[in-house]
Design an enzyme around this catalytic site. Structure first.
Site, short mmCIF file in Angstrom:
data_model
loop_
_atom_site.label_atom_id
_atom_site.label_comp_id
_atom_site.label_asym_id
_atom_site.label_seq_id
_atom_site.Cartn_x
_atom_site.Cartn_y
_atom_site.Cartn_z
N ASN A 209 119.98 35.09 34.54
CA ASN A 209 120.27 35.08 33.09
C ASN A 209 121.70 34.58 32.87
OD1 ASN A 209 122.10 37.46 33.14
ND2 ASN A 209 120.23 38.44 33.86
N ASP A 278 114.40 42.54 34.45
CA ASP A 278 113.35 43.55 34.29
C ASP A 278 112.15 43.23 35.18
OD1 ASP A 278 114.65 45.14 32.38
OD2 ASP A 278 114.16 43.70 30.79
N LYS A 288 110.81 26.60 51.14
CA LYS A 288 110.87 25.99 49.80
C LYS A 288 109.45 25.70 49.30
CE LYS A 288 112.79 22.11 47.33
NZ LYS A 288 112.45 20.72 47.45
N PHE A 322 124.11 49.80 28.38
CA PHE A 322 124.27 48.75 27.39
C PHE A 322 122.92 48.44 26.77
CE2 PHE A 322 128.43 46.57 27.24
CZ PHE A 322 129.12 47.47 28.05
N LYS A 336 117.18 54.08 23.84
CA LYS A 336 117.61 53.89 25.24
C LYS A 336 118.45 55.05 25.72
CE LYS A 336 117.12 49.12 25.39
NZ LYS A 336 117.58 47.79 25.18
N LYS A 340 116.94 57.05 28.81
CA LYS A 340 117.59 56.87 30.12
C LYS A 340 118.66 57.94 30.37
CE LYS A 340 116.71 51.87 29.95
NZ LYS A 340 117.10 50.55 30.47
N1 CTP Z 1 119.08 48.15 33.21
C1 CTP Z 1 119.03 48.64 34.50
N2 CTP Z 1 118.03 48.25 35.33
C2 CTP Z 1 117.07 47.40 34.90
C3 CTP Z 1 117.12 46.89 33.59
C4 CTP Z 1 118.14 47.29 32.76
O1 CTP Z 1 119.89 49.42 34.89
N3 CTP Z 1 116.12 47.03 35.75
C5 CTP Z 1 120.18 48.61 32.35
C6 CTP Z 1 121.16 47.54 31.94
O2 CTP Z 1 122.21 47.42 32.89
C7 CTP Z 1 121.68 48.06 30.61
C8 CTP Z 1 120.49 48.84 30.06
O3 CTP Z 1 119.63 49.08 31.17
O4 CTP Z 1 122.74 48.95 30.77
C9 CTP Z 1 119.72 48.19 28.99
O5 CTP Z 1 119.16 47.01 29.43
P1 CTP Z 1 117.97 46.36 28.61
O6 CTP Z 1 117.35 45.28 29.43
O7 CTP Z 1 118.45 46.04 27.24
O8 CTP Z 1 117.05 47.64 28.56
P2 CTP Z 1 115.51 47.80 28.54
O9 CTP Z 1 115.25 49.25 28.53
O10 CTP Z 1 114.92 46.98 29.62
O11 CTP Z 1 115.23 47.23 27.11
P3 CTP Z 1 113.98 46.51 26.50
O12 CTP Z 1 113.03 47.63 26.29
O13 CTP Z 1 114.58 45.96 25.26
O14 CTP Z 1 113.52 45.50 27.49
#
Ligand code: CTP
Length: 406
Positions: A209, A278, A288, A322, A336, A340
């Site tokens: 990303n 995610d 490759k 975040f 969140k 979390k």
């Molecule tokens: N995060 C994490 N591990 C992951 C994905 C996200 O620790 N596999 C953490 C990020 O570092 C950030 C927070 O989760 O601090 C929010 O990330 P975000 O992708 O916005 O959260 P999601 O819960 O995946 O949100 P969404 O439901 O919008 O996808």
């Protein structure tokens, strides 16, 4: 509030040099031991005798005017300073420091110093906006110098514009709050994740990303300035990592999870600023991938949510997550935070100008258990970092509290 602190006040040759006298007086009144260094040009605007009287110490203007044979004065001054303030800082002095020039008492002392440096620029607005001055200031900021922005007002050259030295009272207040916050995280261990993760498809291709790492690095720098022992776990970044901070490089979400978990027990504050994937490819090919057919369907699987795992295993740690959102920011941030088990969530609407990936600035709201705590206006990521860590420090368990998550 500044008692026991030794401050070097560097005054350079601009019309605002006279404000250096007021600043000197305020620092002395606050209890600091102040040693003034003036450039030759500064001494054309205001006399060293004024500063000597206010600081109650001899004023230095000439590198070779060695009054004490037992020491080399610019090294001795630099070694004993807790902070150097250059106010007003002209474009010339800023350029000298950025370029590493040492041709007078102030520039040699600045180069010899290992303490933090605060720079309060003052100059004509066009000079302040000149790309050379801007890039010198950016370079110094990247090396850790702190800037106190000039104000907007009547300039000596006739313009009403930005370039006027910040008021001596504001500079003195900024210095006092810097000293106060520099101890806030003393003895605490802070881990910050930064950048984007890399999920391999094959040895040369990956999913990632746009995260630059700037937000995480700025938080790490702020934590270091507040006295913490800092570790950064960084994925893919385009911004330079801060100097002097322990840096663990990882690639994938899984590696980031392992690196953070290995440290977790010993940590006081964890800030998850990284943009973690995610989903990752179900299988990464060891060779490759060859093209084959008109379409390719990638099968992805969920990665472990690191923040969620940290929330589940939380004991005394203060956990900061975040949330980058494009809609219903408050709703998703609080969701969140609860899901979390975070203590704080930094939410930003990534659709806004000046916010999000790759900028030096951001516009964030900080949420806690009680709801919105602070909605910060557009500000530098470093300032956001120190505000965020001040809130995190307030949530650290006090001595005697276990802070165990129930
Ligand atoms: N995060 C994490 N591990 C992951 C994905 C996200 O620790 N596999 C953490 C990020 O570092 C950030 C927070 O989760 O601090 C929010 O990330 P975000 O992708 O916005 O959260 P999601 O819960 O995946 O949100 P969404 O439901 O919008 O996808």
């Amino acid at each position: 509030m500044l008692s026991g602190k030794t401050i070097i006040l560097g005054i350079t040759g601009g019309i605002a040099a006279y404000k250096g006298a007021a600043l000197c007086s305020k620092l002395v009144q606050a209890g600091a031991k102040v040693h003034v260094i003036m450039t030759e040009s500064a001494a054309k605007f205001i006399t060293p005798l004024t500063l000597q009287t206010l600081s109650r110490n001899p004023v230095h203007t000439d590198t070779f005017d060695e009054r004490d044979p037992s020491v080399v004065s610019h090294i001795h001054l630099a070694d004993h300073a807790d902070l150097i303030i250059v106010a007003p800082a002209t474009a010339g002095t800023i350029a000298k420091l950025a370029g590493g020039h040492a041709d007078d008492m102030l520039s040699t002392t600045l180069l010899a110093a290992t303490c933090p440096i605060v720079i309060a620029p003052a100059m004509n607005v066009h000079m302040y906006e000149h790309p050379a001055v801007v890039s010198n200031m950016e370079l110094l900021a990247a090396r850790g110098a702190m800037f106190i922005e000039p104000g907007t007002g009547q300039l000596a050259c006739g313009y009403v514009a930005k370039g006027r030295l910040a008021e001596p009272e504001d500079i003195a207040n900024a210095v006092q709050s810097w000293f106060a916050s520099s101890k806030l995280l003393a003895g605490k261990r802070v881990l910050v994740t930064a950048g984007g993760t890399v999920e391999r498809l094959d040895p040369v291709r990956y999913l990632t990303n746009d995260s630059s790492g700037k937000m995480g690095f700025a938080i790490a720098e702020a934590a270091q300035l507040m006295g913490a022992e800092v570790t950064v776990v960084a994925g893919r970044t385009s911004a330079p990592p801060p100097a002097g901070i322990r840096l663990l490089r990882v690639e994938s979400a899984q590696q980031m999870l392992e690196a953070v978990m290995a440290e977790y027990e010993t940590l006081d504050i964890v800030v998850k600023a990284a943009a973690v994937a995610d989903y990752r490819p179900v299988a990464a090919s060891s060779s490759k991938l060859k093209k084959n057919g008109e379409r390719l369907v990638l099968e992805l699987e969920r990665t472990t949510d690191i923040l969620e795992q940290l929330g589940k295993r939380k004991k005394r740690q203060v956990l900061v997550g975040f949330a980058a959102e494009t809609e219903q920011v408050a709703f998703y941030a609080m969701d969140k935070l609860r899901r979390k088990h975070c203590d704080l969530i930094v939410a930003n609407d990534v659709g806004q100008a000046g916010a999000g990936f790759n900028h030096d600035t951001n516009i964030v709201q900080i949420y806690g258990e009680e709801g919105l705590i602070e909605a910060l206006p557009l500000m530098s990521k470093r300032e956001i970092g120190s505000r965020l860590l001040t809130l995190a420090a307030e949530r650290l368990p006090q001595a005697g509290e276990s802070g165990e998550y129930a």
